[in-house]
Design a protein around this motif. Structure first.
Motif, PDB file in Angstrom:
ATOM      1  N   ASN A   2       0.854  -1.184   0.000  1.00  0.00           N
ATOM      2  CA  ASN A   2       0.000   0.000   0.000  1.00  0.00           C
ATOM      3  C   ASN A   2       0.897   1.244   0.000  1.00  0.00           C
ATOM      4  OD1 ASN A   2       0.909   0.353   2.668  1.00  0.00           O
ATOM      5  ND2 ASN A   2      -0.817  -0.816   3.487  1.00  0.00           N
ATOM      6  N   LEU A   3       0.286   2.428   0.069  1.00  0.00           N
ATOM      7  CA  LEU A   3       1.079   3.649  -0.010  1.00  0.00           C
ATOM      8  C   LEU A   3       2.054   3.795   1.158  1.00  0.00           C
ATOM      9  CD1 LEU A   3      -1.458   6.302  -1.360  1.00  0.00           C
ATOM     10  CD2 LEU A   3       0.409   5.172  -2.585  1.00  0.00           C
ATOM     11  N   SER A   4       1.667   3.306   2.330  1.00  0.00           N
ATOM     12  CA  SER A   4       2.580   3.336   3.469  1.00  0.00           C
ATOM     13  C   SER A   4       3.810   2.468   3.197  1.00  0.00           C
ATOM     14  CB  SER A   4       1.869   2.862   4.735  1.00  0.00           C
ATOM     15  OG  SER A   4       2.758   2.853   5.829  1.00  0.00           O
ATOM     16  N   ASP A 278       3.663  12.532  -7.481  1.00  0.00           N
ATOM     17  CA  ASP A 278       2.609  12.168  -6.528  1.00  0.00           C
ATOM     18  C   ASP A 278       3.277  11.850  -5.196  1.00  0.00           C
ATOM     19  OD1 ASP A 278       0.568  11.124  -5.023  1.00  0.00           O
ATOM     20  OD2 ASP A 278      -0.172   9.755  -6.572  1.00  0.00           O
ATOM     21  N   ARG A 279       3.087  12.722  -4.207  1.00  0.00           N
ATOM     22  CA  ARG A 279       3.798  12.579  -2.927  1.00  0.00           C
ATOM     23  C   ARG A 279       2.894  12.058  -1.809  1.00  0.00           C
ATOM     24  NH1 ARG A 279       5.385  17.958  -4.990  1.00  0.00           N
ATOM     25  NH2 ARG A 279       7.353  17.618  -6.115  1.00  0.00           N
ATOM     26  N   ARG A 280       1.715  11.554  -2.181  1.00  0.00           N
ATOM     27  CA  ARG A 280       0.760  11.131  -1.160  1.00  0.00           C
ATOM     28  C   ARG A 280       1.275  10.006  -0.281  1.00  0.00           C
ATOM     29  NH1 ARG A 280      -4.006   8.929  -4.010  1.00  0.00           N
ATOM     30  NH2 ARG A 280      -2.374   8.371  -5.517  1.00  0.00           N
ATOM     31  N   ALA A 281       2.196   9.191  -0.767  1.00  0.00           N
ATOM     32  CA  ALA A 281       2.691   8.060   0.009  1.00  0.00           C
ATOM     33  C   ALA A 281       3.315   8.514   1.327  1.00  0.00           C
ATOM     34  CB  ALA A 281       3.704   7.252  -0.801  1.00  0.00           C
ATOM     35  N   MET A 282       3.991   9.669   1.312  1.00  0.00           N
ATOM     36  CA  MET A 282       4.635  10.147   2.538  1.00  0.00           C
ATOM     37  C   MET A 282       4.136  11.516   2.980  1.00  0.00           C
ATOM     38  SD  MET A 282       6.461  10.121  -0.354  1.00  0.00           S
ATOM     39  CE  MET A 282       7.443  11.114  -1.448  1.00  0.00           C
ATOM     40  N   LEU A 283       3.367  12.201   2.088  1.00  0.00           N
ATOM     41  CA  LEU A 283       2.887  13.535   2.398  1.00  0.00           C
ATOM     42  C   LEU A 283       1.410  13.641   2.022  1.00  0.00           C
ATOM     43  CD1 LEU A 283       3.502  16.440   3.306  1.00  0.00           C
ATOM     44  CD2 LEU A 283       4.299  16.928   0.980  1.00  0.00           C
TER      45      LEU A 283
END
Length: 360
Positions: A2-4, A278-283
C-alpha cells in the motif's frame, strides 16, 4: 503493498533507512542527482545517507571534484557524481536551456551576450583557477555585461549547461566556479539510448517504488522519452499497481519493513519528497501546504515511520546548533526520544552540540 509500504520502501532505496555507501561520491552516484539549490541543506541530504559523516567530508568531496554542483535535469541546482556529469549534461542540457528562453528574452540576454560572457569566464578560469561568484560578476561588469536583475545567475547557469562552468573548491566558506573541462575531463560519450537507460536504472533503483510519471518529473524528460527509458530497463525491476498507479521497484527495496519506529530530520528539498510528482505516500494532501509553501519552497521535514509528521528549522551558534521541531500532532514519548537522537545526529554532522526545542 500500500502507499505506506511505498514510503518505507523509498526510505530504504534512498539510503535513508540504512546505507551501503561510505563516500559522498558513492551516495550521489547512486541517487543519480541530488537537488541542491539550498547549499547548506543539500550537504545534509548527502550526510544523512552516510554513516558517521560530517560536513567536512562532503566539502572535501566537492573540493576534490568528486561531486559537482551544477544545473542539469531540471532548471535547478543538483549535485552529481564526477562520473556522471558529462553524459547527464549531454542528455538534459538542450531541454533545460529551452526552459530559460522566455526569461532570457525578458532580461535581454541573447546569444551574442551569452557567447561574450562565456568567453570571459573561460579566460578568467583557465589554468585550474577557482573564482567566487562575486569575482566573475566584477569581470563581466568590467566588460559592460549587465549582471543585475538576476542576469548573473542566468549567465552562470547557461555556462554550466554549455559545459563550460561547474562548481569549484570551497574557499573561505564560499563556493567558487571552475572550468568543467579542466576539473572533470571528458570520458567516452554514451549514445542517447545508453544515457536514457542509465538514468532510468539509477532512478528506479535509488528512488523506487516510483512511477514513470515520477521519473519524467525527476529527469526533465518528455513523457515519451521517460517511457522509452523505462522500457529499456524494466526487466531489472518488478512492478505493482496501487490505486491505479504502476510502481516500479528493485526486488531488494520491496522487502517488508522491520516494524521498528523510525524518525529522520530531512533537509529542505530532499529527494525523498521532491523527486516524485505524486507525494501522497509520505505527504498526505491534507498537510501538503504545511510542508510545501505555495511558492514552491520545500521546508525541512520530520519523517516518522515514512510519513511527514512535522517541520523543523535550525539556528547555528558558535559551538552548538538549536534544532527547533514542530509536529503537526503531538508525538508519544518514544517518537520524542527518536527525534532527540535525530537532532544529535545532525549536530554530529555539523560537529556541534545539538539542543532540541519543540512545539506541538
Amino acid at each position: 503493498m500500500n502507499l505506506s509500504d511505498v514510503a518505507n520502501a523509498r526510505l530504504r532505496s534512498q539510503q535513508i533507512a540504512g546505507t551501503k555507501f561510505r563516500t559522498p561520491k558513492d551516495v550521489v552516484g547512486w541517487m543519480g542527482a541530488v537537488q541542491a539549490q539550498d547549499f547548506a541543506m543539500s550537504r545534509w541530504a548527502i550526510g544523512l545517507r552516510l554513516p558517521d559523516a560530517n560536513e567536512q567530508i562532503v566539502e572535501t568531496a566537492i573540493a576534490r571534484g568528486e561531486i559537482i554542483r551544477t544545473h542539469l535535469l531540471r532548471p535547478t541546482w543538483h549535485f552529481v557524481s564526477a562520473d556522471d556529469i558529462h553524459w547527464m549534461l549531454e542528455l538534459s542540457s538542450k531541454r533545460v536551456k529551452a526552459t530559460f528562453t522566455g526569461r532570457h528574452q525578458e532580461l535581454g540576454l541573447n546569444e551574442t551576450i551569452i557567447a561574450k560572457s562565456n568567453a570571459i569566464i573561460v579566460k578568467a578560469l583557465q589554468g585550474g583557477k577557482s573564482l567566487a561568484r562575486e569575482e566573475l560578476i566584477s569581470m563581466l561588469n568590467d566588460a559592460l555585461i549587465a549582471t543585475d536583475g538576476n542576469r548573473a545567475s542566468h549567465l552562470f547557469a547557461r555556462a554550466e549547461l554549455d559545459g563550460i562552468l561547474c562548481s569549484g573548491a570551497i574557499k573561505n566558506g564560499k563556493q567558487t566556479y571552475a572550468l568543467l573541462e579542466e576539473r572533470i575531463p571528458k570520458t567516452n560519450p554514451l549514445t542517447r539510448d545508453e544515457a536514457l537507460a542509465r538514468l532510468a536504472r539509477k532512478y528506479f533503483s535509488s528512488h523506487g517504488p516510483a512511477t514513470v510519471q515520477d521519473f519524467a518529473w525527476f529527469s526533465g524528460l518528455t513523457g515519451g522519452d521517460a517511457k522509452l527509458a523505462l522500457e529499456m530497463v524494466k526487466a531489472d525491476f518488478v512492478s505493482e499497481t496501487i490505486e491505479s498507479q504502476t510502481y516500479w521497484v528493485s526486488q531488494t527495496s520491496s522487502e517488508p519493513q522491520t516494524g521498528k519506529d523510525s524518525v529522520y530530520l530531512l533537509p529542505a528539498y530532499d529527494e525523498f519528497i521532491i523527486s516524485y510528482t505524486d507525494r501522497r505516500a509520505m505527504l498526505p494532501t491534507k498537510i501538503h501546504t504545511q510542508a510545501v509553501i505555495a511558492n514552491g519552497v520545500f521546508r525541512p521535514v520530520i519523517i516518522v515511520n515514512g510519513q511527514v509528521a512535522g517541520v523543523w528549522k535550525r539556528a547555528i551558534k558558535k559551538d552548538r546548533v538549536i534544532v527547533d521541531v514542530e509536529f503537526f500532532e503531538k508525538p508519544d514519548k518514544t517518537i520524542l526520544e527518536l527525534v532527540e537522537e535525530a537532532a544529535i545526529a545532525y549536530g554530529r554532522f555539523l560537529e556541534k552540540k545539538a539542543e532540541l526545542s519543540h512545539v506541538f
